[in-house]
Write an enzyme that holds these catalytic residues in place. Structure first.
Site, PDB file in Angstrom:
ATOM      1  N   ASN A  34       0.785  -1.235  -0.193  1.00 34.60           N
ATOM      2  CA  ASN A  34      -0.271   0.273  -0.084  1.00 34.60           C
ATOM      3  C   ASN A  34       0.579   1.236   0.209  1.00 34.60           C
ATOM      4  O   ASN A  34       1.975   1.533  -1.216  1.00 34.60           O
ATOM      5  CB  ASN A  34      -1.640   0.257   0.975  1.00 34.60           C
ATOM      6  CG  ASN A  34      -0.781  -0.561   2.443  1.00 34.60           C
ATOM      7  OD1 ASN A  34      -0.216  -1.435   2.654  1.00 34.60           O
ATOM      8  ND2 ASN A  34      -0.125   1.008   3.244  1.00 34.60           N
ATOM      9  N   ASP A  35       0.899   1.951   0.886  1.00 35.52           N
ATOM     10  CA  ASP A  35       1.134   3.712   1.372  1.00 35.52           C
ATOM     11  C   ASP A  35       2.667   3.097   0.353  1.00 35.52           C
ATOM     12  O   ASP A  35       3.984   2.795   1.092  1.00 35.52           O
ATOM     13  CB  ASP A  35       1.154   4.326   2.296  1.00 35.52           C
ATOM     14  CG  ASP A  35      -0.032   4.614   2.539  1.00 35.52           C
ATOM     15  OD1 ASP A  35      -1.209   3.727   1.774  1.00 35.52           O
ATOM     16  OD2 ASP A  35       0.038   4.347   3.596  1.00 35.52           O
ATOM     17  N   PRO A  36       2.796   4.029   0.077  1.00 36.45           N
ATOM     18  CA  PRO A  36       4.244   4.913  -0.978  1.00 36.45           C
ATOM     19  C   PRO A  36       5.126   5.809   0.326  1.00 36.45           C
ATOM     20  O   PRO A  36       4.522   6.270   0.518  1.00 36.45           O
ATOM     21  CB  PRO A  36       4.548   5.755  -1.928  1.00 36.45           C
ATOM     22  CG  PRO A  36       3.320   6.184  -2.146  1.00 36.45           C
ATOM     23  CD  PRO A  36       1.844   5.250  -1.018  1.00 36.45           C
TER      24      PRO A  36
END
EC number: 3.2.1.26
Length: 592
Positions: free
Chosen positions: A73-75
């Site tokens: 998911n999130d960078p």
């Protein structure tokens, strides 16, 4: 290049196909699908460590960032250090659903080819025992990177959140393979006036002229979204400011805040610490309530540590977005090697959890984008990084202008339509045939209007655009298109990326993503579109990057060599394809 012209009337009864250092919220609840992105990470304790026996390749992207398998998911913490680009990201090393999250770490010299390293940060200390969530990277004087990230110190249901830091074990290593989490963590804890269970996502810090470091942490109080500001002289002892840098009622939790300067002139990016009369500032937040990202352009009052949005856009749900589609938890960084600001964003799957587990992977990072301020000063512009063009392979182009009367399709042949980059400019002679913009639509968002006025609904000026990932008989296709309306004393340009007919597969979320384009067509009467097509994702950039929309789609027929690409018009005003260039896109030599 071969060109096929099909005379199609897009009427609902005419064809068979027309009948069919960024914190992650830990909530054990039934999944709510809001605008196509899960409102909370769905917790599947029984699946978190179930690995795939065979990773399925259908719908895997060819040139987007993703690991070989499992959930991402999130960078996190993107940065440039000693000639190397670093991207950390939330990753489950054991399965294709959210859980077991670590900070995975990949490096690149060109933002295209990526080499995976060992995870940089993982739960191991009392201050992150229950989780290492998202954060940012800051380069301190002397070229010393530091990561700020959120740690979870109490498990469910409280999920108490604190802000920690990590430093490289060896600054001489350009790959920064090993990271240390000092024992003087946490740096920041919530006080009695803050919500410790909604207190996360530290930003990249900036250095002010008084020698103080400053950073933001996202939070909420009841339904008010908040970005708290903290100051430090030494990057270790942080003091909360008397007031937030900004807040807004009825916006809910502000996840993944990002705060950075943009130049009033030119395309160059700026270091995060730059201030002065020649810059504006951007505050971006990811709203947990909608799972979209919103930003404003405004003024940073450095003496008061206040951010005041300009009155050129709405500060809230109806405001500007980086992307009007499947795009969340973004993070920017300044790239000093090319003086640019680069944006990373995550796109999750619109498929079911069962399918994610079966195929063995979930989530991608979208193509990095360069950001700059539009000359009007009212909004940001975005464009895929220039390095992406190194993956362009065989090319086709229209040898002459192509007129599209109502119902005409023109196929673009000679490229791999499932994995392509296409740039096209449309023009028209008159706006006289614009449809009226119904005043009651002011109550709707753009998506609602797109669902009412899709590519099959005949119009005046539009709909016109591209049919991407289309099957031969058009049982499946994902249209990306424009539609021009007549509003009071002006016109409104709607841009859509409509997944409604993208797949024959049952059980998919197929939204009509849309946004308005702030462009004056009265004088130029031209508008451009670029779409990056990559098997299960279509990223589109309207009007040179004024409005961007990303869609995740899962065709069953329009896969690999069976995918087709068309330009189309379904409006009564004849549309001219001024120019069209399309390329097959190669895979990077190394993708994790």
């Amino acid at each position: 290049m071969g060109v096929t012209i099909r005379n199609r009337n897009y009427d609902h009864g005419s064809l068979p196909f027309l009948q069919s250092l960024l914190a992650i919220l830990l909530v054990t609840t039934t999944t709510l699908h809001i605008n196509g992105v899960e409102a909370f990470h769905e917790i599947h304790y029984n699946l978190q460590s179930v690995g795939a026996e065979n990773v399925k390749q259908v719908h895997r992207t060819g040139y987007h960032f993703q690991p070989k398998q499992n959930w991402i998911n999130d960078p996190n913490g993107p940065m440039y250090y000693k000639g190397v680009y670093h991207l950390f990201y939330q990753y489950n090393p054991k399965g294709a659903v959210w859980g077991n999250i670590v900070w995975a770490h990949s490096v690149s010299t060109d933002l295209i080819n990526w080499t995976p390293l060992e995870p940089a940060i993982f739960p191991s200390k009392p201050f992150d025992k229950y989780g290492c969530r998202s954060g940012s990277a800051t380069i301190l004087p002397g070229n010393k990177p530091v990561i700020l990230y959120t740690g979870i110190v109490e498990g469910p249901p409280k999920n108490v959140q604190v802000q920690n830091y990590a430093i490289p074990a060896n600054l001489s290593d350009p790959y920064l393979r090993k990271w240390i989490k000092p024992d003087n963590n946490p740096l920041v804890v919530a006080n009695n006036g803050e919500n410790a269970t909604a207190f996360r996502d530290p930003t990249t810090a900036w250095l002010d002229k008084s020698g103080h470091w400053k950073m933001l942490v996202g939070s909420k109080r009841n339904r008010r979204g908040i970005a708290y500001l903290y100051r430090s002289k030494d990057f270790i002892k942080w003091t909360k400011a008397k007031h937030p840098i900004h807040s807004q009622a009825n916006t809910g939790m502000w996840e993944c805040p990002d705060f950075f300067p943009v130049s009033l002139k030119g395309l160059n990016g700026l270091d995060t610490s730059v201030t002065g009369e020649s810059v504006k500032h951007v505050l971006k937040v990811s709203l947990d309530l909608t799972r979209y990202e919103y930003y404003t352009v405004g003024t940073y009052l450095t003496d008061k540590d206040r951010y005041i949005p300009d009155n050129t856009s709405v500060d809230g749900w109806a405001g500007l977005r980086y992307d009007y589609g499947n795009f969340y938890a973004s993070k920017t960084f300044f790239d000093p090697s090319k003086n640019r600001r680069i944006l990373w964003g995550w796109a999750n799957e619109s498929d079911s959890t069962a399918h994610d587990v079966a195929k063995g992977w979930a989530g991608i990072q979208l193509i990095p984008r360069t950001l700059w301020l539009d000359p009007s000063g009212k909004q940001l512009m975005q464009w895929p990084i220039e390095e992406l063009e190194t993956l362009r392979g065989s090319k086709v182009k229209f040898s002459r202008k192509q007129d599209l009367s109502k119902g005409i399709l023109v196929e673009v042949k000679g490229i791999t339509a499932a994995q392509a980059d296409v740039e096209v400019t449309f023009s028209f002679k008159s706006l006289a045939k614009r449809e009226p913009f119904d005043p009651k639509w002011l109550e709707y968002d753009a998506e609602k209007i797109c669902s009412l006025k899709g590519s099959t609904v005949q119009g005046g000026v539009g709909p016109f655009g591209l049919l991407t990932l289309a099957s031969e008989k058009l049982e499946e296709y994902t249209p990306v298109f424009f539609r021009v309306f007549k509003a009071q004393n002006t016109h409104k340009v709607l841009m859509c990326s409509d997944a409604t007919r993208s797949s024959l597969k049952e059980g998919l979320y197929r939204p009509s993503f849309a946004g308005f384009v702030d462009v004056d067509l009265a004088t130029d009467k031209k508008i451009s579109l670029r779409s990056l097509i990559d098997n299960s994702v279509v990223e589109s950039f309207g009007a040179k990057g004024k409005t961007c929309i990303s869609s995740r789609v899962y065709p069953t027929l329009a896969v690999y060599e069976n995918a087709h690409l068309y330009v189309f018009n379904n409006g009564s005003e004849t549309i001219t394809v001024e120019n069209l260039d399309a390329w097959s896109m190669k895979k990077p030599l190394r993708m994790n």
